[in-house]
Scaffold this active site. Structure first.
Site: not given
Ligand code: PEP
Length: 250
Positions: A9, A11, A94, A96, A166, A172, A212
């Site tokens: 992803n 973003k 997601h 976000e 998630e 992040g 992460s």
């Molecule tokens: C995500 O945005 O779906 C995600 C898992 O981000 P990150 O790997 O940066 O935590």
């Protein structure tokens, strides 16, 4: 056996030139992948990305999709438009999008339905906040998100889609859920699918971990029996890191 799926992803990152370079760098690095490999660039680069990954083992995904067929929705992109760019996967719900754009389970459900109607596989994101985890509310929260997202779908449809667990506190932040935490909550999600549909459907649906994930922790997370790959944010912006995660997934 479920085939693992690793999706990147991106973003709201990358210029066009950076996107092209990343993809060209990535292609040879993941050629031996034993899992499904998906990149989800920003919508404005989907066409370029699609052209570059044609005839490779990398598949194209998007980060959002609208719930209507078409019409007066300025700035939005329909599933049919995405399909016409050879998009095969859509990240939906997601955290976000839920946090900054007010997406509810009901909206997520309409987007999931629209993606499926257009032959796009949803990657549905669910996950709890830190407060919810501390309050012991994780299981009930993710169960309700799963119920909401899958409302009205047939077992057959659900078998084809992907859920990404998630935890919001891990996205992040550099803080990863332990493999036990991830495995346990993914187990809760699979049981919820079984209760809503049947055992066959629960066995078929692929459930990723996201939050992460990077080359340093991917191997352990993906060694958990119920974890069918990952949704990768930050680490998907570097070809070496993303490829390393992909190659751990067997
Ligand atoms: C995500 O945005 O779906 C995600 C898992 O981000 P990150 O790997 O940066 O935590």
């Amino acid at each position: 056996m479920r085939r693992p799926i690793i999706a990147g992803n991106w973003k709201m990152n990358m210029t066009r030139e950076e996107a092209e370079n990343l993809i060209l760098d990535l292609i040879p690095k993941v050629v031996d992948a034993e899992c499904d490999v998906v990149i989800c660039p920003p919508a404005c680069f989907l066409e370029t990305a699609g052209r570059l990954i044609k005839k490779t083992n990398i598949r194209l995904g998007c980060q959002n999709v609208h719930w209507a067929d078409k019409g007066a929705f300025t700035g939005e992109i329909s599933a049919a438009m995405l399909k016409s760019l050879n998009v095969e996967y859509a990240i939906i719900g997601h955290s976000e999008r839920r946090q900054y754009f007010g997406e509810t389970d009901e909206l997520v459900n309409s987007k999931v339905i629209k993606a499926l109607q257009n032959g796009i596989t949803p990657i549905i994101c669910v996950g709890e906040s830190l407060d919810q985890r501390r309050a012991g509310e994780t299981d009930e929260w993710v169960r309700s998100q799963v119920r909401g997202a899958l409302k009205g779908l047939s077992a057959f449809e659900v078998q084809s889609l992907v859920i990404a667990y998630e935890p919001i506190w891990a996205i992040g932040t550099g803080v990863t859920a332990t493999s036990e935490q991830a495995g346990e909550t993914i187990g809760v999600i699979r049981t919820a699918v079984k209760e809503l549909f049947d055992e066959f459907t629960a066995d078929k649906i692929r459930i990723q971990y996201g939050g992460s994930m990077n080359p340093g922790n991917a191997k352990e997370l993906m060694s958990m029996p119920g974890i069918d790959g990952g949704l990768i944010g930050g680490a998907s912006l570097k070809a070496d890191d993303f490829a390393a995660v992909v190659l751990y997934s067997k």
